[in-house]
Design a protein around this motif. Structure first.
Motif, PDB file in Angstrom:
ATOM      1  N   HIS A  30     -25.871   4.034  68.286  1.00  0.00           N
ATOM      2  CA  HIS A  30     -26.580   2.791  68.159  1.00  0.00           C
ATOM      3  C   HIS A  30     -26.569   2.034  69.424  1.00  0.00           C
ATOM      4  O   HIS A  30     -27.874   1.680  69.663  1.00  0.00           O
ATOM      5  CB  HIS A  30     -25.916   2.033  67.088  1.00  0.00           C
ATOM      6  CG  HIS A  30     -26.597   0.654  66.717  1.00  0.00           C
ATOM      7  ND1 HIS A  30     -27.720   0.704  66.020  1.00  0.00           N
ATOM      8  CD2 HIS A  30     -26.490  -0.646  67.231  1.00  0.00           C
ATOM      9  CE1 HIS A  30     -28.021  -0.604  65.763  1.00  0.00           C
ATOM     10  NE2 HIS A  30     -27.296  -1.403  66.606  1.00  0.00           N
ATOM     11  N   TYR A  58     -27.981  -2.562  61.115  1.00  0.00           N
ATOM     12  CA  TYR A  58     -27.316  -1.229  61.110  1.00  0.00           C
ATOM     13  C   TYR A  58     -28.130  -0.617  59.934  1.00  0.00           C
ATOM     14  O   TYR A  58     -28.797  -1.120  58.930  1.00  0.00           O
ATOM     15  CB  TYR A  58     -25.948  -1.496  60.880  1.00  0.00           C
ATOM     16  CG  TYR A  58     -25.048  -2.163  61.670  1.00  0.00           C
ATOM     17  CD1 TYR A  58     -24.840  -1.195  63.083  1.00  0.00           C
ATOM     18  CD2 TYR A  58     -24.513  -3.320  61.516  1.00  0.00           C
ATOM     19  CE1 TYR A  58     -24.105  -2.047  64.288  1.00  0.00           C
ATOM     20  CE2 TYR A  58     -23.715  -3.975  62.528  1.00  0.00           C
ATOM     21  CZ  TYR A  58     -23.414  -3.121  63.779  1.00  0.00           C
ATOM     22  OH  TYR A  58     -22.767  -3.683  64.991  1.00  0.00           O
ATOM     23  N   HIS A  62     -24.081   3.267  58.032  1.00  0.00           N
ATOM     24  CA  HIS A  62     -23.052   2.485  59.091  1.00  0.00           C
ATOM     25  C   HIS A  62     -22.655   1.375  58.703  1.00  0.00           C
ATOM     26  O   HIS A  62     -21.381   1.197  59.026  1.00  0.00           O
ATOM     27  CB  HIS A  62     -24.171   2.311  60.345  1.00  0.00           C
ATOM     28  CG  HIS A  62     -23.623   1.877  61.687  1.00  0.00           C
ATOM     29  ND1 HIS A  62     -24.109   2.001  62.697  1.00  0.00           N
ATOM     30  CD2 HIS A  62     -22.309   1.454  61.783  1.00  0.00           C
ATOM     31  CE1 HIS A  62     -23.387   1.473  63.717  1.00  0.00           C
ATOM     32  NE2 HIS A  62     -22.150   1.043  63.107  1.00  0.00           N
TER      33      HIS A  62
END
Length: 82
Positions: A30, A58, A62
Motif C-alpha cells: 500500500h 484501505y 486490508h
C-alpha cells in the motif's frame, strides 16, 4: 484457530504472527504505490514539511485484517495483565 488442517492445533502466537506478517505485506504494498513514491520524492526535493494527509483508504480485506490483528493484540495484552 483459522483454517488448520494439521493434527496439532496452531497456537495463538503462531496465528498472530501469520496474520501480522500478512498485514505488514499489505501495508508495504500500500505504501509503495507509484504516486506515493513520487510524492515522497517531491517532499524531499523541495524540503517541504509534508503535504496535508487525507484519510487513508484501505481495501476491505486490508481493513478486516487490520481490525483482526488489533483485536488479537488487545486480547494478548489483557491476558498478560491477569
Amino acid at each position: 484457530m483459522g483454517n488448520n488442517t494439521q493434527k496439532v492445533p496452531l497456537s495463538k502466537d503462531a496465528v498472530y504472527d501469520r496474520l501480522s506478517a500478512q498485514l505488514d505485506e499489505m501495508d508495504r504494498k500500500h505504501n509503495n504505490k507509484p504516486l506515493k513514491v513520487i510524492k515522497r520524492a517531491i517532499i524531499k526535493a523541495f524540503n517541504l514539511k509534508g503535504i496535508r494527509k487525507r484519510n487513508e483508504v484501505y481495501t476491505g480485506k486490508h481493513y478486516s485484517l487490520l481490525k483482526r490483528v488489533e483485536k488479537m493484540e488487545a486480547d494478548m495484552i489483557t491476558e498478560g495483565n491477569k
